[in-house]
Scaffold this motif. Structure first.
Motif, short mmCIF file in Angstrom:
data_model
loop_
_atom_site.label_atom_id
_atom_site.label_comp_id
_atom_site.label_asym_id
_atom_site.label_seq_id
_atom_site.Cartn_x
_atom_site.Cartn_y
_atom_site.Cartn_z
N TYR A 1 -14.70 -0.92 24.47
CA TYR A 1 -15.01 -2.29 25.15
C TYR A 1 -15.83 -2.04 26.23
O TYR A 1 -16.09 -1.50 27.00
CB TYR A 1 -13.49 -2.41 25.75
N GLU B 1 -17.39 -3.94 28.95
CA GLU B 1 -17.01 -4.64 30.05
C GLU B 1 -18.18 -5.88 30.58
O GLU B 1 -17.73 -6.94 30.71
CB GLU B 1 -16.68 -4.21 31.31
N THR B 2 -19.43 -5.51 30.25
CA THR B 2 -20.51 -6.46 30.61
C THR B 2 -20.57 -7.70 29.71
O THR B 2 -20.59 -8.65 30.07
CB THR B 2 -22.06 -5.64 30.69
N ALA C 1 -17.85 -8.37 27.40
CA ALA C 1 -16.53 -8.72 27.37
C ALA C 1 -16.48 -8.65 25.89
O ALA C 1 -15.65 -9.61 25.27
CB ALA C 1 -16.44 -10.11 27.89
N ARG C 2 -16.75 -7.61 25.22
CA ARG C 2 -16.27 -7.54 23.81
C ARG C 2 -16.20 -6.08 23.30
O ARG C 2 -16.76 -5.29 24.08
CB ARG C 2 -17.35 -8.41 22.76
N ASP D 1 -7.55 -7.42 36.26
CA ASP D 1 -7.75 -8.42 37.29
C ASP D 1 -6.94 -8.67 38.34
O ASP D 1 -5.68 -7.85 38.46
CB ASP D 1 -7.88 -9.89 36.77
N ASN E 1 -9.27 -10.44 21.58
CA ASN E 1 -10.60 -10.09 21.89
C ASN E 1 -11.75 -10.13 21.23
O ASN E 1 -11.46 -10.42 19.92
CB ASN E 1 -10.30 -8.44 22.26
#
Length: 246
Positions: free
Chosen positions: A159, A161-162, A164-165, A183, A224
């Motif tokens: 995954y 993070e930057t 988001a996939r 979060d 996702n």
């Protein structure tokens, strides 16, 4: 690390938006597993629940629990979030069942209370497995089953993070996953394959099967973004553990 307060706060905050987005997918039909909504009839993980006492760890809005009640199970749903339990209460039709507010790592039930404990990205994704699995084993009757679906460590390791996939590039250390920062200080949990084996065996459970649900290449991931789109067809996105208490 006590993740209960932050996880409870997060799910109370996001419950409404989460159910609005995902209820049509989760509740589209009974017994749909995971991010790709694969029918249990294709995986044969849960088995016949008629007449059995069943606990769902992290029942959310009760899509699974309600379906199993309709099949003749005696179901109890537990969730950390009051907002999620309120959604489950609102969704109840004729198939009514008890709802309990509580944490998977501190189950408020007597020993040997259930024939089946299960979750689909519920309590065993949002509670420390080394605490939650022994609790699940404790409340199971002899011969009872723990069945649960969680993300594959490879899915989390890939995954980005930057972006988001999920991609085809390893982003995180496989051996360093353990806790995943979510979060607002919330935490989810991830183990390696060997980590799950040790936790399950340490709780006295027998591993009957490890199913790696494989969606069709054209089946979208409902939660996702993946690059390529058929990521889950090519690599294991989820682990569906089937165990019992001897």
């Amino acid at each position: 690390m006590d993740s209960i307060p932050a996880n409870r706060r997060l799910w109370n905050q996001i419950s409404s938006a989460y159910q609005h987005e995902h209820d049509p997918q989760i509740g589209a039909a009974p017994r749909l597993w995971g991010m790709y909504s694969i029918p249990d009839e294709h995986l044969n993980a849960l088995g016949d629940v008629t007449g059995k006492r069943v606990l769902e760890l992290g029942c959310g809005a009760g899509q699974w629990s309600g379906a199993l009640v309709a099949e003749g199970a005696d179901v109890v749903g537990i969730d950390l979030s009051e907002a999620q339990l309120a959604a489950a209460a609102r969704a109840m039709g004729a198939a009514r069942y008890p709802l309990v507010q509580g944490a998977a790592e501190h189950l408020p039930f007597a020993d040997d209370s259930f024939d089946l404990v299960f979750c689909d990205f519920g309590g065993l994704s949002w509670a420390p497995p080394h605490l939650a699995v022994p609790q699940a084993a404790r409340v199971l009757r002899r011969g009872g089953r723990l069945v649960f679906n969680v993300a594959s460590p490879w899915f989390e390791a890939c995954y980005d993070e930057t972006a988001a996939r999920v991609t085809t590039t390893l982003q995180k250390d496989y051996f360093g996953l353990n806790t995943i920062a979510e979060d607002d200080g919330a935490i989810s949990y991830q183990l390696t394959y060997g980590g799950w084996v040790r936790v399950l065996r340490g709780a006295g459970l027998v591993i009957d099967d490890l199913i790696e649900p494989r969606p069709d290449a054209a089946t979208p991931n409902g939660y996702n973004e993946t690059d390529p789109p058929d990521w889950g067809h090519r690599w294991p996105a989820e682990l569906l553990w089937v165990t019992h208490k001897p």
